[in-house]
Scaffold this motif. Structure first.
Motif: not given
Ligand code: NAP
Length: 207
Positions: A77-80, A110-112, A118-123, A168-170
């Motif tokens: 539940r963490d990652g970029r 990437s956008q898909a 969303q909601g997984t902690g990964v962006t 920032r997870g944008k």
């Protein structure tokens, strides 16, 4: 820090990197898919081998690396993930048809994926730079094109914008006002006009 040097035009490279990191018990919390190259010229004038390598590097390796490293990030539940596309992802471009299409893939993928996660902690962040002062244009044969004659950003400006957005997870970042404006304008232009603009921009400047 562990450094693993691999040629990502080799389809085996992503698995080899993953296995080496697993063997070393290294957890990957941030994946930056930056490596890519482009070319400039008519589609029919470039050898297929070059396009095959470009598609492998710009699309297939990026996708495979993401598929290898993402499951553990989701589990933790963490990652970029930071994928480097281009302003060109918004524009079909004669004289660099395969490169720009490869960047359209990166943007779409990437956008898909950002939505799925969303909601997984990964962006997932997609960085779309305009012309930037690096070795890219020399390798691509774009140094003397109109695109690279003005409003060229520095690599550090682009990297800072990418890292800041990633933290920032944008989902999307277009570094610089001009880049953002150009991407915005493409929404309102007829599809058939975009290749005309890009064809003109990628013409070589007479010196
Ligand atoms: N410069 C621009 O105007 C511009 C504009 C929009 C988007 N971009 C994108 O920005 C990203 C970075 O490019 P850049 O401008 O920094 O160009 P660059 O100076 O040519 O750097 C390309 C990077 O990709 C790596 N790379 C190339 N081929 C590789 C391979 N076969 N295997 C593994 N790594 C490989 C290079 O590693 P080595 O250094 O080890 O060779 C280098 O780190 C690319 O995705 C590019 O499409 C650039």
């Amino acid at each position: 820090m562990t450094v693993i040097a691999k040629d990502l035009t080799d389809p085996r490279a992503p698995e080899e990197i993953f296995q080496q990191l697993e063997a070393a018990n290294q957890t990957v919390g941030v994946l930056v898919n930056n490596a890519a190259f482009g070319t400039c010229g008519m589609f029919t004038d470039t050898d297929w081998k070059v396009y095959a390598e470009m598609i492998q590097l710009n699309i297939a390796s990026l996708t495979r690396l993401t598929s290898l490293f993402l499951p553990a990030m989701v589990q933790n539940r963490d990652g970029r993930v930071l994928n480097v596309a281009s302003l060109g992802a918004f524009l079909p471009s004669p004289l660099a048809a395969v490169y720009f299409a490869s960047k359209a893939y990166v943007l779409s993928f990437s956008q898909a994926l950002a939505n799925e996660l969303q909601g997984t902690g990964v962006t997932v962040t997609c960085l779309c730079p305009g012309p930037t002062n690096t070795n890219f244009q020399k390798r691509a044969g774009m140094e003397n094109t109109k695109v690279f004659q003005s409003n060229v950003l520095s690599a550090s400006q682009v990297a800072k914008a990418g890292l800041c957005a990633m933290k920032r997870g944008k989902p999307l970042v277009l570094p610089g006002f001009r880049t953002a404006l150009l991407a915005f304008i493409t929404r309102f232009l007829p599809r058939k006009v975009l290749p005309l603009i890009m064809r003109n921009s990628l013409e070589q400047v007479r010196k």
